[in-house]
Design a protein around this motif. Structure first.
Motif, PDB file in Angstrom:
ATOM      1  N   GLU A  44      -4.224   8.857  -4.193  1.00 57.79           N
ATOM      2  CA  GLU A  44      -4.302   7.417  -3.959  1.00 57.79           C
ATOM      3  C   GLU A  44      -5.149   6.733  -5.025  1.00 57.79           C
ATOM      4  N   GLN A  45      -6.273   7.371  -5.413  1.00 53.91           N
ATOM      5  CA  GLN A  45      -7.112   6.807  -6.471  1.00 53.91           C
ATOM      6  C   GLN A  45      -6.358   6.760  -7.796  1.00 53.91           C
ATOM      7  N   ALA A  85      -3.705   4.017  -7.632  1.00 55.49           N
ATOM      8  CA  ALA A  85      -4.336   2.702  -7.593  1.00 55.49           C
ATOM      9  C   ALA A  85      -4.871   2.293  -8.964  1.00 55.49           C
ATOM     10  N   MET A  87       0.855  -1.205   0.000  1.00 55.48           N
ATOM     11  CA  MET A  87       0.000   0.000   0.000  1.00 55.48           C
ATOM     12  C   MET A  87       0.880   1.240   0.000  1.00 55.48           C
ATOM     13  N   LEU A  88       0.454   2.276  -0.701  1.00 51.85           N
ATOM     14  CA  LEU A  88       1.230   3.489  -0.827  1.00 51.85           C
ATOM     15  C   LEU A  88       1.366   4.178   0.527  1.00 51.85           C
ATOM     16  N   VAL A 101       3.049  10.350   0.162  1.00 50.93           N
ATOM     17  CA  VAL A 101       2.090  11.115  -0.636  1.00 50.93           C
ATOM     18  C   VAL A 101       2.005  12.543  -0.124  1.00 50.93           C
ATOM     19  N   ALA A 130       1.286   6.853   3.069  1.00 50.34           N
ATOM     20  CA  ALA A 130       0.548   8.112   3.163  1.00 50.34           C
ATOM     21  C   ALA A 130       1.482   9.286   3.422  1.00 50.34           C
ATOM     22  N   GLN A 148       2.724   0.073  -7.427  1.00 50.23           N
ATOM     23  CA  GLN A 148       3.291   0.110  -6.082  1.00 50.23           C
ATOM     24  C   GLN A 148       4.810  -0.037  -6.117  1.00 50.23           C
TER      25      GLN A 148
END
Length: 210
Positions: free
Chosen positions: A21-22, A25, A1-2, A7, A4, A30
């Motif tokens: 995130e969208q 994804a 998972m990226l 980001v 946070a 990843q």
């Protein structure tokens, strides 16, 4: 998972973390060393790089004859380059790739949002997001080469599914345009392979199947 934190620290500030995130994804990876090579609509099988040096070598070997996407955001590696030797190693750095990719995606989102008439209704914004992702994957929207097109600016790119309006309301003169009017400013650039682009894009400004 990226991550946070990554980001928050690296993504373009005109995009909220949820939309970043969208975007990643749906259109990214990843793996910060991910290199995707396409020849037209055909995926070219390439060895999976294990080091930044291998990733850069793979990108350089394919630039100019194939479409190459790289890193977390699957950034178009050939954008703005005249030759493979101009490729910078930062493109496989996670933070720098996110910075460049989200800045460019924000511009793509603004172009498409303007075509829709800068909507504020939350039931329309997911469609804008979907079209922006398709445009990111293909490099085109309604015949316009989005990576080279002029940034319309003036739109806050927020969350497409939030309760409050996520895009600034259009002014009275910005009533929903037809396709010809909304793309008038960008058609002069014409479609172009992003890997063979002959002009540079200011990265600070910033369709695949449905």
């Amino acid at each position: 998972m990226l991550d946070a934190v990554l980001v928050q620290q690296c993504a373009d500030t005109s995009l909220k973390p949820a939309i970043v995130e969208q975007f990643i994804a749906k259109a990214g990876s990843q793996d910060p060393l991910a290199v995707t090579v396409r020849s037209g609509n055909r995926l070219v099988l390439v060895p999976k790089p294990t080091t930044p040096e291998e990733a850069l070598a793979l990108v350089r070997d394919n630039l100019g004859r194939n479409i190459v996407r790289v890193g977390i955001t699957q950034y178009p590696a050939g954008l703005g380059l005249m030759e493979a030797g101009q490729l910078k190693p930062e493109i496989v750095n996670p933070c720098e790739n996110i910075r460049m990719g989200t800045a460019l995606f924000a511009k793509v989102f603004r172009i498409i949002s303007k075509w829709y008439g800068n909507p504020t209704a939350k039931d329309v914004l997911p469609q804008v997001m979907d079209d922006a992702v398709i445009a990111w994957r293909t490099g085109y929207f309604e015949g316009v080469a989005v990576f080279r097109a002029e940034d319309p600016g003036g739109i806050k790119v927020a969350e497409p599914n939030q309760d409050e309006p996520s895009v600034e309301p259009a002014t009275a003169g910005d009533a929903r345009p037809n396709q010809k009017e909304s793309l008038e400013a960008t058609k002069s650039n014409g479609p172009s392979d992003p890997n063979k682009a002959g002009i540079r894009v200011d990265l600070s400004e910033i369709r695949g199947s449905r």
